[in-house]
Scaffold this motif. Sequence first.
Motif, PDB file in Angstrom:
ATOM      1  N   GLN A   1       0.803  -1.214   0.000  1.00  8.08           N
ATOM      2  CA  GLN A   1       0.000   0.000   0.000  1.00  8.08           C
ATOM      3  C   GLN A   1       0.844   1.276   0.000  1.00  8.08           C
ATOM      4  OE1 GLN A   1      -2.750  -0.472   3.367  1.00  8.08           O
ATOM      5  NE2 GLN A   1      -4.296  -1.114   1.879  1.00  8.08           N
ATOM      6  N   ASN A   2       2.153   1.094   0.179  1.00 12.39           N
ATOM      7  CA  ASN A   2       3.070   2.239   0.260  1.00 12.39           C
ATOM      8  C   ASN A   2       2.627   3.212   1.352  1.00 12.39           C
ATOM      9  OD1 ASN A   2       5.365   3.681  -0.497  1.00 12.39           O
ATOM     10  ND2 ASN A   2       4.211   4.970  -1.923  1.00 12.39           N
ATOM     11  N   ALA A   3       2.249   2.650   2.496  1.00 11.72           N
ATOM     12  CA  ALA A   3       1.796   3.442   3.647  1.00 11.72           C
ATOM     13  C   ALA A   3       1.934   2.585   4.897  1.00 11.72           C
ATOM     14  CB  ALA A   3       0.358   3.883   3.473  1.00 11.72           C
ATOM     15  N   VAL A   4       2.049   3.247   6.051  1.00  8.51           N
ATOM     16  CA  VAL A   4       2.139   2.532   7.326  1.00  8.51           C
ATOM     17  C   VAL A   4       0.761   2.524   7.973  1.00  8.51           C
ATOM     18  CG1 VAL A   4       3.214   2.427   9.596  1.00  8.51           C
ATOM     19  CG2 VAL A   4       4.545   3.177   7.620  1.00  8.51           C
ATOM     20  N   GLY A   5       0.138   1.353   8.019  1.00  5.70           N
ATOM     21  CA  GLY A   5      -1.170   1.225   8.638  1.00  5.70           C
ATOM     22  C   GLY A   5      -1.059   0.804  10.088  1.00  5.70           C
ATOM     23  N   SER A   6      -2.206   0.714  10.730  1.00  5.16           N
ATOM     24  CA  SER A   6      -2.226   0.346  12.152  1.00  5.16           C
ATOM     25  C   SER A   6      -1.978  -1.139  12.375  1.00  5.16           C
ATOM     26  CB  SER A   6      -3.582   0.713  12.755  1.00  5.16           C
ATOM     27  OG  SER A   6      -4.607  -0.139  12.245  1.00  5.16           O
ATOM     28  N   GLY A   7      -2.293  -1.971  11.382  1.00  5.71           N
ATOM     29  CA  GLY A   7      -2.155  -3.409  11.539  1.00  5.71           C
ATOM     30  C   GLY A   7      -3.351  -4.066  12.204  1.00  5.71           C
ATOM     31  N   GLY A   8      -4.353  -3.269  12.606  1.00  4.57           N
ATOM     32  CA  GLY A   8      -5.512  -3.839  13.277  1.00  4.57           C
ATOM     33  C   GLY A   8      -6.292  -4.798  12.408  1.00  4.57           C
ATOM     34  N   ASP A   9      -6.445  -4.468  11.132  1.00  7.09           N
ATOM     35  CA  ASP A   9      -7.170  -5.350  10.232  1.00  7.09           C
ATOM     36  C   ASP A   9      -6.431  -6.675  10.032  1.00  7.09           C
ATOM     37  OD1 ASP A   9      -5.123  -4.010   8.939  1.00  7.09           O
ATOM     38  OD2 ASP A   9      -6.387  -3.141   7.376  1.00  7.09           O
ATOM     39  N   LEU A  10      -5.109  -6.609   9.919  1.00  4.83           N
ATOM     40  CA  LEU A  10      -4.309  -7.825   9.778  1.00  4.83           C
ATOM     41  C   LEU A  10      -4.414  -8.714  11.017  1.00  4.83           C
ATOM     42  CD1 LEU A  10      -1.219  -5.939   8.410  1.00  4.83           C
ATOM     43  CD2 LEU A  10      -2.441  -7.660   7.079  1.00  4.83           C
ATOM     44  N   ALA A  11      -4.335  -8.092  12.187  1.00  2.00           N
ATOM     45  CA  ALA A  11      -4.395  -8.850  13.438  1.00  2.00           C
ATOM     46  C   ALA A  11      -5.734  -9.554  13.594  1.00  2.00           C
ATOM     47  CB  ALA A  11      -4.148  -7.921  14.618  1.00  2.00           C
ATOM     48  N   ALA A  12      -6.822  -8.855  13.266  1.00  2.00           N
ATOM     49  CA  ALA A  12      -8.144  -9.469  13.380  1.00  2.00           C
ATOM     50  C   ALA A  12      -8.262 -10.670  12.469  1.00  2.00           C
ATOM     51  CB  ALA A  12      -9.223  -8.435  13.050  1.00  2.00           C
ATOM     52  N   SER A  13      -7.796 -10.548  11.217  1.00  2.00           N
ATOM     53  CA  SER A  13      -7.887 -11.648  10.269  1.00  2.00           C
ATOM     54  C   SER A  13      -7.042 -12.838  10.703  1.00  2.00           C
ATOM     55  CB  SER A  13      -7.444 -11.186   8.876  1.00  2.00           C
ATOM     56  OG  SER A  13      -8.373 -10.291   8.313  1.00  2.00           O
ATOM     57  N   LEU A  14      -5.886 -12.576  11.266  1.00  2.00           N
ATOM     58  CA  LEU A  14      -4.970 -13.660  11.640  1.00  2.00           C
ATOM     59  C   LEU A  14      -5.348 -14.332  12.955  1.00  2.00           C
ATOM     60  CD1 LEU A  14      -2.389 -15.284  11.221  1.00  2.00           C
ATOM     61  CD2 LEU A  14      -1.098 -13.361  12.175  1.00  2.00           C
ATOM     62  N   PHE A  15      -5.593 -13.522  13.987  1.00  2.00           N
ATOM     63  CA  PHE A  15      -5.782 -14.079  15.325  1.00  2.00           C
ATOM     64  C   PHE A  15      -7.251 -14.259  15.708  1.00  2.00           C
ATOM     65  CE2 PHE A  15      -1.664 -11.818  15.537  1.00  2.00           C
ATOM     66  CZ  PHE A  15      -0.854 -12.893  15.844  1.00  2.00           C
ATOM     67  N   GLY A  16      -8.152 -13.484  15.115  1.00  2.00           N
ATOM     68  CA  GLY A  16      -9.560 -13.560  15.483  1.00  2.00           C
ATOM     69  C   GLY A  16      -9.825 -12.941  16.852  1.00  2.00           C
ATOM     70  N   GLY A  17     -11.112 -12.851  17.199  1.00  2.00           N
ATOM     71  CA  GLY A  17     -11.500 -12.361  18.516  1.00  2.00           C
ATOM     72  C   GLY A  17     -11.572 -10.850  18.609  1.00  2.00           C
ATOM     73  N   LEU A  18     -11.515 -10.366  19.838  1.00  2.00           N
ATOM     74  CA  LEU A  18     -11.571  -8.947  20.153  1.00  2.00           C
ATOM     75  C   LEU A  18     -10.187  -8.538  20.633  1.00  2.00           C
ATOM     76  CD1 LEU A  18     -13.706  -6.655  20.312  1.00  2.00           C
ATOM     77  CD2 LEU A  18     -14.025  -7.267  22.722  1.00  2.00           C
ATOM     78  N   LEU A  19      -9.541  -7.630  19.914  1.00  2.00           N
ATOM     79  CA  LEU A  19      -8.126  -7.360  20.125  1.00  2.00           C
ATOM     80  C   LEU A  19      -7.851  -5.890  20.395  1.00  2.00           C
ATOM     81  CD1 LEU A  19      -6.758  -9.412  17.092  1.00  2.00           C
ATOM     82  CD2 LEU A  19      -6.927 -10.186  19.470  1.00  2.00           C
ATOM     83  N   VAL A  20      -6.884  -5.642  21.281  1.00  2.00           N
ATOM     84  CA  VAL A  20      -6.343  -4.301  21.476  1.00  2.00           C
ATOM     85  C   VAL A  20      -5.042  -4.215  20.705  1.00  2.00           C
ATOM     86  CG1 VAL A  20      -5.458  -2.621  23.126  1.00  2.00           C
ATOM     87  CG2 VAL A  20      -7.401  -4.061  23.736  1.00  2.00           C
ATOM     88  N   ILE A  21      -4.938  -3.192  19.859  1.00  2.00           N
ATOM     89  CA  ILE A  21      -3.736  -2.965  19.065  1.00  2.00           C
ATOM     90  C   ILE A  21      -2.928  -1.855  19.734  1.00  2.00           C
ATOM     91  CG2 ILE A  21      -2.868  -2.417  16.771  1.00  2.00           C
ATOM     92  CD1 ILE A  21      -4.635  -4.957  16.951  1.00  2.00           C
ATOM     93  N   ASN A  22      -1.721  -2.186  20.157  1.00  2.00           N
ATOM     94  CA  ASN A  22      -0.849  -1.216  20.806  1.00  2.00           C
ATOM     95  C   ASN A  22       0.327  -0.895  19.881  1.00  2.00           C
ATOM     96  OD1 ASN A  22      -1.871  -0.966  23.731  1.00  2.00           O
ATOM     97  ND2 ASN A  22      -1.804  -3.179  23.414  1.00  2.00           N
ATOM     98  N   PRO A  23       0.305   0.261  19.215  1.00  2.00           N
ATOM     99  CA  PRO A  23       1.387   0.599  18.285  1.00  2.00           C
ATOM    100  C   PRO A  23       2.734   0.645  18.989  1.00  2.00           C
ATOM    101  CG  PRO A  23      -0.492   2.061  17.987  1.00  2.00           C
ATOM    102  CD  PRO A  23      -0.751   1.287  19.242  1.00  2.00           C
TER     103      PRO A  23
END
Length: 323
Positions: A127-149
């Motif tokens: 994407q040539n950009a730095v995203g939060s990674g929240g979407d990736l984490a949800a897809s990989l790990f599942g559940g309800l997640l807190v993303i801490n940059p």
Amino acid sequence: MRLSCPGKSFLLGEYAVLEGAPALVAAVNRRAFLEPSPQASRARRDLVAFARQRAAQVFNLPLAPLLYRADTDAFSHQRHKLGLGSSAAVTVLAVASVASENRLDIHHHAVRLRIWEAAFDIHNAFQNAVGSGGDLAASLFGGLLVINPQPNTQAPRIESLTLAQDAHLSFVYTGKSASTSELVKTVQAFKARHPGRYSECIETMRETAKTALSTNLLSAENLQTAFATYGRAMDHLGRISGAPIITNPIRQLMQLADKTGGTAKPSGAGGGDLIVAVFDQVDNLSRFEKNARENGFFPLSLKLDSEGLTQTASHQLKQRNTP
């Protein structure tokens, strides 16, 4: 081999997560799929091919001469994207396919951590950009997640949370898709022009998210308070930056939720796509969704998906592996 993973919905932390604030993201039960297909794209900038090539380099593993087809149809409504993170899901699946081909157990925690770090870098590169990674984490790990940059573009730290039994979530599609990248671009341009006003608004978002996520159990009251404050902050950010974050349809849905005993906010960057609402009574949620439907909106039967990335063997592979 067939791989699948869920989509995501942001609940808290939009915009502020890009400034180091925690975010709350949920994996939802609309799934993307990836499997070998002779009809798959051979384009160099095809996301699947790009992610697989990069993953093989990162893992230092051979790349099987296979073409894969991604299916993200479930991430759309009447051919309109719902904002469930289709590119992130495809990236996770493509990276996982390389690991699986080389007989790594993609359900093992250590392997998933390697997939997570690779997918974070690969998705940003594509994407040539730095995203939060929240979407990736949800897809990989599942559940309800807190993303801490984390600093220096490292992959974020991830923690799991539990939704209390009294917290009932509703997801409604506004009828219009939105471009997250364009909204973020507008907000970032405002930041460059007015850093002080931007920081003041982001700080409100940061403190709201930090307060709400300082517990391991999210109650309806906790989320309603956070949604109300965060929604107002997103509205304010949109007004001062000129970004259409809270559109008229979103505002209407927020008002409908308020009238039926709940609280709603955009799920994601705003401008369209989804809103998420929380209620402490199922009957109130049902009335809200009925009212939303009568006003031309589209309540979706989204539920939390705790499974994350999964793999199943095709019938043909099972036969081939039978002695």
